[in-house]
Structure formats: structure tokens, C-alpha cells
Design a protein around this motif. Structure first.
Motif, PDB file in Angstrom:
ATOM      1  N   GLU A 249      83.687  91.014 117.966  1.00  0.00           N
ATOM      2  CA  GLU A 249      82.288  90.089 116.641  1.00  0.00           C
ATOM      3  C   GLU A 249      81.648  91.548 116.429  1.00  0.00           C
ATOM      4  O   GLU A 249      81.130  90.294 115.226  1.00  0.00           O
ATOM      5  CB  GLU A 249      81.901  88.869 117.593  1.00  0.00           C
ATOM      6  CG  GLU A 249      82.604  87.736 118.639  1.00  0.00           C
ATOM      7  CD  GLU A 249      82.828  86.952 117.073  1.00  0.00           C
ATOM      8  OE1 GLU A 249      82.247  86.411 116.621  1.00  0.00           O
ATOM      9  OE2 GLU A 249      84.712  87.090 117.203  1.00  0.00           O
TER      10      GLU A 249
ATOM     11  N   ARG B 262      80.685  91.608 112.251  1.00  0.00           N
ATOM     12  CA  ARG B 262      79.613  91.513 111.509  1.00  0.00           C
ATOM     13  C   ARG B 262      79.089  93.251 111.197  1.00  0.00           C
ATOM     14  O   ARG B 262      78.923  93.218 110.140  1.00  0.00           O
ATOM     15  CB  ARG B 262      78.337  90.616 112.645  1.00  0.00           C
ATOM     16  CG  ARG B 262      77.154  90.924 111.877  1.00  0.00           C
ATOM     17  CD  ARG B 262      77.071  89.828 110.869  1.00  0.00           C
ATOM     18  NE  ARG B 262      76.139  89.882 110.375  1.00  0.00           N
ATOM     19  CZ  ARG B 262      74.691  88.797 110.939  1.00  0.00           C
ATOM     20  NH1 ARG B 262      75.081  88.254 111.709  1.00  0.00           N
ATOM     21  NH2 ARG B 262      73.561  89.432 110.329  1.00  0.00           N
TER      22      ARG B 262
ATOM     23  N   ILE C 177      76.188  84.739 121.554  1.00  0.00           N
ATOM     24  CA  ILE C 177      78.251  85.290 121.024  1.00  0.00           C
ATOM     25  C   ILE C 177      78.979  83.958 121.677  1.00  0.00           C
ATOM     26  O   ILE C 177      80.333  84.346 121.205  1.00  0.00           O
ATOM     27  CB  ILE C 177      78.025  86.639 120.781  1.00  0.00           C
ATOM     28  CG1 ILE C 177      77.182  87.554 120.108  1.00  0.00           C
ATOM     29  CG2 ILE C 177      80.106  86.650 120.629  1.00  0.00           C
ATOM     30  CD1 ILE C 177      77.739  89.195 120.557  1.00  0.00           C
TER      31      ILE C 177
ATOM     32  N   ASP D  15      78.080  79.399 120.669  1.00  0.00           N
ATOM     33  CA  ASP D  15      77.675  77.995 119.636  1.00  0.00           C
ATOM     34  C   ASP D  15      78.169  79.051 118.839  1.00  0.00           C
ATOM     35  O   ASP D  15      77.256  80.347 118.448  1.00  0.00           O
ATOM     36  CB  ASP D  15      77.823  77.556 119.381  1.00  0.00           C
ATOM     37  CG  ASP D  15      76.285  77.667 119.598  1.00  0.00           C
ATOM     38  OD1 ASP D  15      75.403  78.190 118.843  1.00  0.00           O
ATOM     39  OD2 ASP D  15      75.503  76.815 120.977  1.00  0.00           O
ATOM     40  N   ASP D  16      78.532  78.777 117.106  1.00  0.00           N
ATOM     41  CA  ASP D  16      78.450  79.343 116.005  1.00  0.00           C
ATOM     42  C   ASP D  16      76.726  79.967 116.048  1.00  0.00           C
ATOM     43  O   ASP D  16      76.434  80.768 115.298  1.00  0.00           O
ATOM     44  CB  ASP D  16      78.466  78.712 115.296  1.00  0.00           C
ATOM     45  CG  ASP D  16      80.242  78.833 115.109  1.00  0.00           C
ATOM     46  OD1 ASP D  16      80.991  79.434 115.538  1.00  0.00           O
ATOM     47  OD2 ASP D  16      80.774  78.203 114.226  1.00  0.00           O
ATOM     48  N   LYS D  17      75.925  78.879 116.080  1.00  0.00           N
ATOM     49  CA  LYS D  17      74.247  79.550 116.062  1.00  0.00           C
ATOM     50  C   LYS D  17      73.743  80.425 116.739  1.00  0.00           C
ATOM     51  O   LYS D  17      73.569  81.477 116.182  1.00  0.00           O
ATOM     52  CB  LYS D  17      73.426  77.797 116.614  1.00  0.00           C
ATOM     53  CG  LYS D  17      72.408  78.600 116.110  1.00  0.00           C
ATOM     54  CD  LYS D  17      71.179  76.407 115.680  1.00  0.00           C
ATOM     55  CE  LYS D  17      69.919  77.096 115.685  1.00  0.00           C
ATOM     56  NZ  LYS D  17      69.056  75.483 115.519  1.00  0.00           N
TER      57      LYS D  17
ATOM     58  N   ALA E 296      75.255  83.030 118.170  1.00  0.00           N
ATOM     59  CA  ALA E 296      76.481  84.113 117.574  1.00  0.00           C
ATOM     60  C   ALA E 296      75.478  84.158 116.981  1.00  0.00           C
ATOM     61  O   ALA E 296      74.948  85.338 117.416  1.00  0.00           O
ATOM     62  CB  ALA E 296      77.856  83.551 117.524  1.00  0.00           C
ATOM     63  N   LYS E 297      75.280  83.365 115.833  1.00  0.00           N
ATOM     64  CA  LYS E 297      74.829  84.184 114.729  1.00  0.00           C
ATOM     65  C   LYS E 297      73.450  84.952 115.055  1.00  0.00           C
ATOM     66  O   LYS E 297      73.044  86.486 114.314  1.00  0.00           O
ATOM     67  CB  LYS E 297      73.777  83.230 113.277  1.00  0.00           C
ATOM     68  CG  LYS E 297      73.462  84.175 112.380  1.00  0.00           C
ATOM     69  CD  LYS E 297      73.594  82.831 111.190  1.00  0.00           C
ATOM     70  CE  LYS E 297      72.687  83.200 109.754  1.00  0.00           C
ATOM     71  NZ  LYS E 297      71.787  84.468 110.119  1.00  0.00           N
ATOM     72  N   LYS E 298      72.357  84.268 115.804  1.00  0.00           N
ATOM     73  CA  LYS E 298      71.030  84.532 116.290  1.00  0.00           C
ATOM     74  C   LYS E 298      71.144  86.140 116.856  1.00  0.00           C
ATOM     75  O   LYS E 298      70.528  87.613 116.849  1.00  0.00           O
ATOM     76  CB  LYS E 298      70.501  84.075 116.891  1.00  0.00           C
ATOM     77  CG  LYS E 298      68.857  84.372 117.817  1.00  0.00           C
ATOM     78  CD  LYS E 298      68.647  83.089 118.632  1.00  0.00           C
ATOM     79  CE  LYS E 298      67.137  84.003 119.035  1.00  0.00           C
ATOM     80  NZ  LYS E 298      66.565  82.691 119.842  1.00  0.00           N
TER      81      LYS E 298
END
Length: 101
Positions: free
Chosen positions: A24, A28, A77, A80-82, A84-86
């Protein structure tokens, strides 16, 4: 400026979760166009030995000790997606900060 950044990824066993974390982060980092970022995997029990070559510690577990490099708890990570993005935003920001030193 620092030319190469080494991220130490650790989880309990240093296998499955840290490999997922590494993938991941690599994805990124690539999206951000950052170069010369190396990601090393280890178990929590090996952090004291492995930390000497690292610029940043990323972990999915709570670490009790203090280390001489910035540490990011990136359990998000795995959630969930939110979240993970943070977590990935935080990692990218820290890598950029390290590169500017």
C-alpha cells in the motif's frame, strides 16, 4: 536534502500484515512520484535491531518504546478506505519532511 528514505514497516509477525502495508505504501509513494524510498519489513521483536537503518517507522501495532525516528501507527490501512487514505497521507507527508532535511 536527504537523497534516500528508508521506511521500516513492522507488525507482530513481520509477514502478512507488514507485506500488505508495504504494498500500500509503495503504491502511494509511486502515485506521489517520490523516488529513492526503500521499505524494509520486520517483526515487532526485531525493531530495536532494525531501527538503526531507518528514517521512519510505520507499524500496525502499538509500540511501547520510543525510537529515534518518527513513528506512524498505520492500522487505518487495514480498516477502510477513509482511514487508509489518512494513514497514507501522513506517511507521504513524513517522507517529504525527511527528504527536505
Amino acid at each position: 536534502m536527504k537523497e534516500k528514505v528508508t521506511i521500516l514497516c513492522c507488525c507482530g509477525a513481520g509477514i502478512c500484515t507488514s507485506n500488505y502495508l508495504k504494498e500500500e505504501i509503495e503504491d502511494r509513494i509511486k502515485q506521489e512520484g517520490l523516488k529513492n524510498v526503500k521499505i524494509v519489513l520486520c517483526r515487532v521483536s526485531d525493531v530495536d535491531e532494525a531501527i538503526s537503518g531507518a528514517d521512519l517507522l510505520v507499524t500496525t501495532v502499538e509500540m511501547k518504546a520510543a525510537y529515534p525516528v518518527p513513528m506512524i501507527r498505520a492500522l487505518g490501512i487495514m480498516l477502510d478506505d477513509k482511514a487508509a487514505k489518512k494513514a497514507l497521507d501522513q506517511i507521504v507527508d513524513e517522507v517529504k519532511n525527511i527528504m527536505q532535511k
